[in-house]
Design a protein around this motif. Structure first.
Motif, mmCIF file in Angstrom:
data_model
loop_
_atom_site.group_PDB
_atom_site.id
_atom_site.type_symbol
_atom_site.label_atom_id
_atom_site.label_comp_id
_atom_site.label_asym_id
_atom_site.label_seq_id
_atom_site.Cartn_x
_atom_site.Cartn_y
_atom_site.Cartn_z
ATOM 1 N N THR A 1 -81.088 36.247 50.213
ATOM 2 C CA THR A 1 -81.123 37.173 49.072
ATOM 3 C C THR A 1 -80.810 36.453 47.761
ATOM 4 O O THR A 1 -81.325 36.825 46.709
ATOM 5 C CB THR A 1 -80.141 38.345 49.284
ATOM 6 O OG1 THR A 1 -78.834 37.844 49.572
ATOM 7 C CG2 THR A 1 -80.613 39.231 50.417
ATOM 8 N N LYS B 1 -90.389 47.615 42.264
ATOM 9 C CA LYS B 1 -89.415 47.958 43.310
ATOM 10 C C LYS B 1 -89.772 47.254 44.615
ATOM 11 O O LYS B 1 -88.893 46.758 45.335
ATOM 12 C CB LYS B 1 -89.386 49.477 43.509
ATOM 13 C CG LYS B 1 -88.402 49.934 44.573
ATOM 14 C CD LYS B 1 -88.400 51.458 44.709
ATOM 15 C CE LYS B 1 -87.438 51.917 45.799
ATOM 16 N NZ LYS B 1 -87.416 53.392 45.940
ATOM 17 N N GLU B 2 -91.062 47.194 44.912
ATOM 18 C CA GLU B 2 -91.515 46.518 46.134
ATOM 19 C C GLU B 2 -91.105 45.047 46.134
ATOM 20 O O GLU B 2 -90.652 44.509 47.151
ATOM 21 C CB GLU B 2 -93.035 46.646 46.269
ATOM 22 C CG GLU B 2 -93.575 46.014 47.546
ATOM 23 C CD GLU B 2 -95.086 46.125 47.652
ATOM 24 O OE1 GLU B 2 -95.634 45.625 48.653
ATOM 25 O OE2 GLU B 2 -95.721 46.694 46.729
ATOM 26 N N CYS C 1 -81.110 43.606 56.847
ATOM 27 C CA CYS C 1 -82.076 43.835 55.763
ATOM 28 C C CYS C 1 -82.239 45.335 55.501
ATOM 29 O O CYS C 1 -82.164 45.788 54.351
ATOM 30 C CB CYS C 1 -83.430 43.226 56.121
ATOM 31 S SG CYS C 1 -83.491 41.424 56.064
ATOM 32 N N LYS C 2 -82.450 46.083 56.566
ATOM 33 C CA LYS C 2 -82.660 47.525 56.439
ATOM 34 C C LYS C 2 -81.463 48.211 55.803
ATOM 35 O O LYS C 2 -81.614 49.079 54.934
ATOM 36 C CB LYS C 2 -82.947 48.117 57.822
ATOM 37 C CG LYS C 2 -83.227 49.614 57.798
ATOM 38 C CD LYS C 2 -83.511 50.133 59.207
ATOM 39 C CE LYS C 2 -83.752 51.644 59.192
ATOM 40 N NZ LYS C 2 -84.004 52.163 60.568
ATOM 41 N N GLN C 3 -80.262 47.818 56.222
ATOM 42 C CA GLN C 3 -79.043 48.423 55.703
ATOM 43 C C GLN C 3 -78.848 48.148 54.216
ATOM 44 O O GLN C 3 -78.145 48.891 53.533
ATOM 45 C CB GLN C 3 -77.819 47.902 56.467
ATOM 46 C CG GLN C 3 -77.721 48.391 57.906
ATOM 47 C CD GLN C 3 -77.529 49.902 58.001
ATOM 48 O OE1 GLN C 3 -78.473 50.629 58.268
ATOM 49 N NE2 GLN C 3 -76.320 50.366 57.779
ATOM 50 N N ASN C 4 -79.448 47.088 53.726
ATOM 51 C CA ASN C 4 -79.276 46.689 52.320
ATOM 52 C C ASN C 4 -80.543 46.859 51.483
ATOM 53 O O ASN C 4 -80.668 46.261 50.408
ATOM 54 C CB ASN C 4 -78.801 45.235 52.259
ATOM 55 C CG ASN C 4 -77.389 45.069 52.779
ATOM 56 O OD1 ASN C 4 -76.420 45.288 52.071
ATOM 57 N ND2 ASN C 4 -77.273 44.683 54.047
ATOM 58 N N ASP C 5 -81.502 47.649 51.977
ATOM 59 C CA ASP C 5 -82.740 47.960 51.245
ATOM 60 C C ASP C 5 -83.600 46.730 50.980
ATOM 61 O O ASP C 5 -84.130 46.543 49.883
ATOM 62 C CB ASP C 5 -82.424 48.674 49.915
ATOM 63 C CG ASP C 5 -81.824 50.052 50.125
ATOM 64 O OD1 ASP C 5 -82.162 50.688 51.133
ATOM 65 O OD2 ASP C 5 -81.003 50.483 49.290
ATOM 66 N N TYR C 6 -83.715 45.877 51.995
ATOM 67 C CA TYR C 6 -84.640 44.746 51.924
ATOM 68 C C TYR C 6 -85.633 44.867 53.077
ATOM 69 O O TYR C 6 -85.324 45.451 54.129
ATOM 70 C CB TYR C 6 -83.901 43.411 52.064
ATOM 71 C CG TYR C 6 -83.124 42.991 50.836
ATOM 72 C CD1 TYR C 6 -83.738 42.280 49.803
ATOM 73 C CD2 TYR C 6 -81.763 43.281 50.724
ATOM 74 C CE1 TYR C 6 -83.021 41.876 48.693
ATOM 75 C CE2 TYR C 6 -81.042 42.892 49.611
ATOM 76 C CZ TYR C 6 -81.674 42.185 48.589
ATOM 77 O OH TYR C 6 -80.960 41.790 47.490
ATOM 78 N N ILE C 7 -86.810 44.305 52.874
ATOM 79 C CA ILE C 7 -87.817 44.232 53.934
ATOM 80 C C ILE C 7 -88.330 42.799 53.992
ATOM 81 O O ILE C 7 -88.828 42.273 52.984
ATOM 82 C CB ILE C 7 -88.997 45.188 53.670
ATOM 83 C CG1 ILE C 7 -88.515 46.633 53.610
ATOM 84 C CG2 ILE C 7 -90.057 45.027 54.763
ATOM 85 C CD1 ILE C 7 -89.599 47.607 53.162
ATOM 86 N N MET D 1 -87.479 44.515 46.862
ATOM 87 C CA MET D 1 -87.118 44.755 48.258
ATOM 88 C C MET D 1 -87.644 43.676 49.202
ATOM 89 O O MET D 1 -87.077 43.471 50.281
ATOM 90 C CB MET D 1 -87.652 46.117 48.710
ATOM 91 C CG MET D 1 -87.031 47.307 48.010
ATOM 92 S SD MET D 1 -87.763 48.867 48.568
ATOM 93 C CE MET D 1 -87.223 48.920 50.285
ATOM 94 N N THR D 2 -88.714 42.986 48.811
ATOM 95 C CA THR D 2 -89.415 42.097 49.740
ATOM 96 C C THR D 2 -88.787 40.705 49.811
ATOM 97 O O THR D 2 -88.531 40.057 48.793
ATOM 98 C CB THR D 2 -90.892 41.963 49.345
ATOM 99 O OG1 THR D 2 -91.495 43.257 49.337
ATOM 100 C CG2 THR D 2 -91.629 41.058 50.324
#
Length: 372
Positions: free
Chosen positions: A336, A352-353, A292-298, A356-357
């Protein structure tokens, strides 16, 4: 991989024109010829590397256009994934320090025993090099290895890092990585297999040849003469090129035992056997959060909890082909996709949030299949 004779001729022609424009001998033309003669990896790597050097040397618009034309043809001939992979290999292996590579190894989730064995190998080989410099004898151990473990346990990733580490400490001249399977080692016609293996070895010299599912070479040991021919040639190469080639064979532990028993003297060519354990539940969840972090997701807390429950279900019903890290990556892809479908239904601006979420609604229910 070879799309057409048209692109083959075009690649050689444009490389030749670029040689003429640079006022140099037929360097690029020769590399293009090697690429089209199926000695692809090594020649293509040099070809891409040389084009990169040209960019720094030449600033004339006409020269840039010629170079772009050659690159475009190379993409058409080899395919985008192949060329992109070569460029990535160049970026990764350019001048990576041993410390940087050790950090990459440490960043991998789990695999503590594997990491320690790799560190021990580096220490051992560095000391052997110091012995040689001091006029002492070095160990006769080969650098070839066997990686034993189930799918998705980072065997390929570690093999790549090891090759680049050996390049960093001067054991390998290039440190490049070539992955091969049964189809790369066995030809369709009698007498062609040995030639095919020799070509593959020539391309791999100076780096790492990684043979995944190596046991497939000997699965039909009573009827598969091609497999035996391939293994005989490979076994010879293990000894002939031991000073500037690392061969890593990998596969399921029990099947690899049969592989080593299939050829007298094969197992003795391998001095290092590294076992890759399946990941624990905690490690699988860490792989998911890292992805997730590597692909800009949280992923929010409820999503993480649901992912954990989903993975626990899969561990409980674990089949023989349980795919560890690959299962997590497939789960991530499903999540995703579900997130995209959920957001697409919203009206108005999407923040944007929100992009990412990952929420619990994006995670499949327990027992739902992950797309392959």
């Amino acid at each position: 991989m070879m799309i057409s004779e048209h692109y083959k001729r075009q690649l050689i022609k444009e490389a030749k024109q670029l040689d003429v424009a640079l006022g140099q001998a037929s360097e690029l033309e020769k590399l293009a010829q090697e690429i089209t003669d199926e000695q692809i990896d090594k020649a293509a790597l040099e070809f891409v590397k040389n084009l990169g050097i040209l960019t720094k040397k030449q600033s004339l618009p006409s020269m840039e256009q010629k170079q772009e034309k050659v690159i475009e043809t190379l993409y058409k001939y080899l395919g985008a994934s192949k060329v992109d992979g070569l460029i990535q290999d160049l970026k990764e292996s350019s001048n990576a320090s041993l410390d940087a590579l050790l950090n990459q190894l440490d960043e991998l989730v789990g695999l503590e025993d594997v990491k320690q064995q790799v560190r021990d190998l580096i220490d051992f080989n560095q000391i052997q090099q110091l012995r040689v410099k001091s006029g002492l004898k070095k160990s006769n151990k080969t650098m070839h290895m066997a990686f034993l473990g189930n799918p998705g346990t980072a065997k390929t990733t570690v093999a790549r890092i090891v090759g680049r580490m050996y390049k960093a400490i001067g054991l390998l001249s290039k440190g490049h990585f070539i992955e091969a399977s049964r189809t790369d080692l066995i030809a369709e016609y009698q007498g062609q297999t040995a030639i095919k293996v020799k070509r593959l070895i020539n391309r791999a010299k100076g780096g790492v040849l990684f043979v995944d599912e190596a046991y497939s070479l000997t699965e039909n040991d009573h009827s598969d003469s091609y497999g035996r021919e391939s293994l005989t040639e490979l076994t010879k190469a293990l000894e002939d090129y031991r000073n500037d080639l690392v061969v890593i064979v990998a596969g399921y532990p029990n099947l690899m035992e049969k592989f080593f028993d299939s050829n007298p003297g094969l197992k003795s060519r391998f001095n290092t056997f590294i076992s890759f354990s399946d990941y624990s539940l905690d490690e699988l969840v860490r792989i998911f959060t890292y992805t997730c972090k590597q692909n800009d997701y949280i992923a929010d807390e409820q999503a993480i909890e649901k992912v954990q429950n989903w993975l626990q279900t899969k561990l409980n019903e674990k089949q023989h082909d349980f795919s560890n890290g690959r299962l997590v990556r497939n789960l991530f892809d499903d999540i995703t996709l579900n997130q995209s479908k959920r957001l697409a239904k919203l009206k108005g601006h999407i923040s944007k949030e929100s992009l990412m979420t990952i929420s619990k609604d994006d995670v499949p229910q327990d027992g739902e299949l992950v797309s392959i």
